[in-house]
Design a protein around this motif. Structure first.
Motif, PDB file in Angstrom:
ATOM      1  N   GLU A   5     -13.859   5.464   7.768  1.00  0.00           N
ATOM      2  CA  GLU A   5     -12.935   4.688   6.940  1.00  0.00           C
ATOM      3  C   GLU A   5     -13.564   4.356   5.591  1.00  0.00           C
ATOM      4  OE1 GLU A   5     -12.479   2.966  11.233  1.00  0.00           O
ATOM      5  OE2 GLU A   5     -14.100   3.572   9.894  1.00  0.00           O
ATOM      6  N   SER A   6     -12.715   4.164   4.615  1.00  0.00           N
ATOM      7  CA  SER A   6     -13.159   3.712   3.299  1.00  0.00           C
ATOM      8  C   SER A   6     -12.027   2.943   2.646  1.00  0.00           C
ATOM      9  CB  SER A   6     -13.567   4.904   2.420  1.00  0.00           C
ATOM     10  OG  SER A   6     -12.478   5.783   2.227  1.00  0.00           O
ATOM     11  N   GLY A   7     -12.383   2.193   1.602  1.00  0.00           N
ATOM     12  CA  GLY A   7     -11.363   1.512   0.830  1.00  0.00           C
ATOM     13  C   GLY A   7     -11.251   0.020   1.054  1.00  0.00           C
ATOM     14  N   VAL A  11      -9.863  -8.834  -1.993  1.00  0.00           N
ATOM     15  CA  VAL A  11      -8.680  -8.826  -2.843  1.00  0.00           C
ATOM     16  C   VAL A  11      -8.013 -10.196  -2.756  1.00  0.00           C
ATOM     17  CG1 VAL A  11      -7.161  -7.938  -1.032  1.00  0.00           C
ATOM     18  CG2 VAL A  11      -6.591  -7.524  -3.431  1.00  0.00           C
ATOM     19  N   GLN A  12      -7.340 -10.576  -3.807  1.00  0.00           N
ATOM     20  CA  GLN A  12      -6.619 -11.846  -3.784  1.00  0.00           C
ATOM     21  C   GLN A  12      -5.294 -11.694  -3.050  1.00  0.00           C
ATOM     22  OE1 GLN A  12      -6.311 -13.246  -7.876  1.00  0.00           O
ATOM     23  NE2 GLN A  12      -8.058 -14.606  -7.529  1.00  0.00           N
ATOM     24  N   ALA A  13      -4.817 -12.784  -2.522  1.00  0.00           N
ATOM     25  CA  ALA A  13      -3.524 -12.784  -1.855  1.00  0.00           C
ATOM     26  C   ALA A  13      -2.454 -12.272  -2.820  1.00  0.00           C
ATOM     27  CB  ALA A  13      -3.180 -14.181  -1.376  1.00  0.00           C
ATOM     28  N   GLY A  14      -1.585 -11.426  -2.285  1.00  0.00           N
ATOM     29  CA  GLY A  14      -0.558 -10.805  -3.103  1.00  0.00           C
ATOM     30  C   GLY A  14      -0.967  -9.456  -3.655  1.00  0.00           C
ATOM     31  N   GLY A  15      -2.223  -9.138  -3.536  1.00  0.00           N
ATOM     32  CA  GLY A  15      -2.731  -7.881  -4.050  1.00  0.00           C
ATOM     33  C   GLY A  15      -2.553  -6.729  -3.075  1.00  0.00           C
ATOM     34  N   SER A  16      -3.136  -5.596  -3.445  1.00  0.00           N
ATOM     35  CA  SER A  16      -2.993  -4.375  -2.661  1.00  0.00           C
ATOM     36  C   SER A  16      -4.343  -3.710  -2.441  1.00  0.00           C
ATOM     37  CB  SER A  16      -2.069  -3.382  -3.379  1.00  0.00           C
ATOM     38  OG  SER A  16      -0.780  -3.900  -3.555  1.00  0.00           O
ATOM     39  N   LEU A  17      -4.417  -2.995  -1.346  1.00  0.00           N
ATOM     40  CA  LEU A  17      -5.567  -2.139  -1.045  1.00  0.00           C
ATOM     41  C   LEU A  17      -5.052  -0.901  -0.349  1.00  0.00           C
ATOM     42  CD1 LEU A  17      -8.420  -4.428   0.395  1.00  0.00           C
ATOM     43  CD2 LEU A  17      -8.490  -3.110  -1.730  1.00  0.00           C
ATOM     44  N   ARG A  18      -5.804   0.183  -0.486  1.00  0.00           N
ATOM     45  CA  ARG A  18      -5.485   1.408   0.229  1.00  0.00           C
ATOM     46  C   ARG A  18      -6.697   1.822   1.044  1.00  0.00           C
ATOM     47  NH1 ARG A  18      -1.784   5.546  -0.100  1.00  0.00           N
ATOM     48  NH2 ARG A  18      -2.520   7.643   0.447  1.00  0.00           N
ATOM     49  N   LEU A  19      -6.529   1.877   2.338  1.00  0.00           N
ATOM     50  CA  LEU A  19      -7.589   2.334   3.225  1.00  0.00           C
ATOM     51  C   LEU A  19      -7.378   3.808   3.537  1.00  0.00           C
ATOM     52  CD1 LEU A  19      -7.765  -0.599   5.810  1.00  0.00           C
ATOM     53  CD2 LEU A  19      -8.900  -0.383   3.592  1.00  0.00           C
ATOM     54  N   SER A  20      -8.471   4.538   3.577  1.00  0.00           N
ATOM     55  CA  SER A  20      -8.412   5.946   3.944  1.00  0.00           C
ATOM     56  C   SER A  20      -9.351   6.212   5.109  1.00  0.00           C
ATOM     57  CB  SER A  20      -8.813   6.819   2.759  1.00  0.00           C
ATOM     58  OG  SER A  20      -7.875   6.726   1.721  1.00  0.00           O
ATOM     59  N   CYS A  21      -9.028   7.260   5.848  1.00  0.00           N
ATOM     60  CA  CYS A  21      -9.848   7.647   6.994  1.00  0.00           C
ATOM     61  C   CYS A  21     -10.003   9.164   6.966  1.00  0.00           C
ATOM     62  CB  CYS A  21      -9.187   7.195   8.284  1.00  0.00           C
ATOM     63  SG  CYS A  21      -9.999   7.738   9.797  1.00  0.00           S
ATOM     64  N   ALA A  22     -11.248   9.606   6.952  1.00  0.00           N
ATOM     65  CA  ALA A  22     -11.541  11.036   6.974  1.00  0.00           C
ATOM     66  C   ALA A  22     -11.828  11.471   8.399  1.00  0.00           C
ATOM     67  CB  ALA A  22     -12.730  11.334   6.079  1.00  0.00           C
ATOM     68  N   PHE A  23     -11.163  12.518   8.837  1.00  0.00           N
ATOM     69  CA  PHE A  23     -11.253  13.026  10.211  1.00  0.00           C
ATOM     70  C   PHE A  23     -12.051  14.321  10.208  1.00  0.00           C
ATOM     71  CE2 PHE A  23      -9.250  13.807  14.417  1.00  0.00           C
ATOM     72  CZ  PHE A  23      -9.438  15.172  14.542  1.00  0.00           C
ATOM     73  N   SER A  24     -12.942  14.472  11.167  1.00  0.00           N
ATOM     74  CA  SER A  24     -13.672  15.729  11.310  1.00  0.00           C
ATOM     75  C   SER A  24     -14.040  15.944  12.776  1.00  0.00           C
ATOM     76  CB  SER A  24     -14.945  15.730  10.462  1.00  0.00           C
ATOM     77  OG  SER A  24     -15.821  14.706  10.871  1.00  0.00           O
ATOM     78  N   TRP A 113     -12.740   6.352  17.556  1.00  0.00           N
ATOM     79  CA  TRP A 113     -12.621   5.224  16.633  1.00  0.00           C
ATOM     80  C   TRP A 113     -13.642   5.359  15.512  1.00  0.00           C
ATOM     81  CZ3 TRP A 113      -9.133   1.145  17.393  1.00  0.00           C
ATOM     82  CH2 TRP A 113      -8.420   1.198  18.598  1.00  0.00           C
ATOM     83  N   GLY A 114     -13.247   4.873  14.349  1.00  0.00           N
ATOM     84  CA  GLY A 114     -14.192   4.786  13.249  1.00  0.00           C
ATOM     85  C   GLY A 114     -15.044   3.541  13.364  1.00  0.00           C
ATOM     86  N   GLN A 115     -15.921   3.370  12.405  1.00  0.00           N
ATOM     87  CA  GLN A 115     -16.846   2.231  12.455  1.00  0.00           C
ATOM     88  C   GLN A 115     -16.226   0.963  11.886  1.00  0.00           C
ATOM     89  OE1 GLN A 115     -16.844   4.469  10.105  1.00  0.00           O
ATOM     90  NE2 GLN A 115     -17.009   3.298   8.195  1.00  0.00           N
ATOM     91  N   GLY A 116     -15.128   1.098  11.197  1.00  0.00           N
ATOM     92  CA  GLY A 116     -14.421  -0.049  10.653  1.00  0.00           C
ATOM     93  C   GLY A 116     -14.771  -0.322   9.201  1.00  0.00           C
ATOM     94  N   THR A 117     -13.837  -0.934   8.509  1.00  0.00           N
ATOM     95  CA  THR A 117     -14.060  -1.341   7.121  1.00  0.00           C
ATOM     96  C   THR A 117     -13.490  -2.744   6.946  1.00  0.00           C
ATOM     97  OG1 THR A 117     -13.762  -0.704   4.796  1.00  0.00           O
ATOM     98  CG2 THR A 117     -11.912  -0.279   6.257  1.00  0.00           C
ATOM     99  N   GLN A 118     -14.229  -3.581   6.260  1.00  0.00           N
ATOM    100  CA  GLN A 118     -13.846  -4.985   6.112  1.00  0.00           C
ATOM    101  C   GLN A 118     -12.815  -5.149   5.000  1.00  0.00           C
ATOM    102  OE1 GLN A 118     -15.001  -7.917   7.852  1.00  0.00           O
ATOM    103  NE2 GLN A 118     -13.287  -8.833   6.723  1.00  0.00           N
TER     104      GLN A 118
END
Length: 123
Positions: A5-7, A11-24, A113-118
């Motif tokens: 996972e990455s991304g 972030v402040q409330a109301g904001g946005s984030l995009r998480l990505s996950c690379a599969f192999s 499962w991935g290792q997780g992202t905070q």
């Protein structure tokens, strides 16, 4: 199968984030994919899931209308776009892969499962 996972971030409330996950390590299009999250002291929660071809998406009640899951079978990636973030969205987010069937919202049906992202949302 390896998931990375990455991304994540702050972030402040109301904001946005995009998480990505690379599969192999496997045939990506053979797997349904999901995102789960776990906040401190809470149980793991289903966030979003997507079927093999990407035609069907599933969402947890708390994120419906705010999060969007997508996948790119040419790049072996799955992502979740998170908009209108709330403080209660703060958690470690995990990408997961499900080769079989079963209820897509149930984490017990996922094989890898991935290792997780905070993700931390501040008020």
């Amino acid at each position: 199968v390896q998931l990375v996972e990455s991304g994540g971030g702050l972030v402040q409330a109301g904001g946005s984030l995009r998480l990505s996950c690379a599969f192999s390590g496997g045939t990506f299009r053979s797997y349904r994919m999901g995102w789960f999250r776990q906040a401190p002291g809470k149980e793991r929660e289903f966030v979003a899931g997507i079927n093999w071809g990407g035609e069907y998406q599933y969402y947890g009640e708390s994120v419906k209308g705010r999060f969007t899951i997508s996948r790119d079978n040419t790049k072996n990636t799955v992502a979740v776009q998170m908009n209108s973030l709330k403080v209660e969205d703060t958690a470690v987010y995990y990408c997961a892969a499900n080769r079989g069937y079963g209820i897509i919202t149930d984490g017990r049906n996922y094989d890898s499962w991935g290792q997780g992202t905070q993700v931390t949302v501040s008020s």
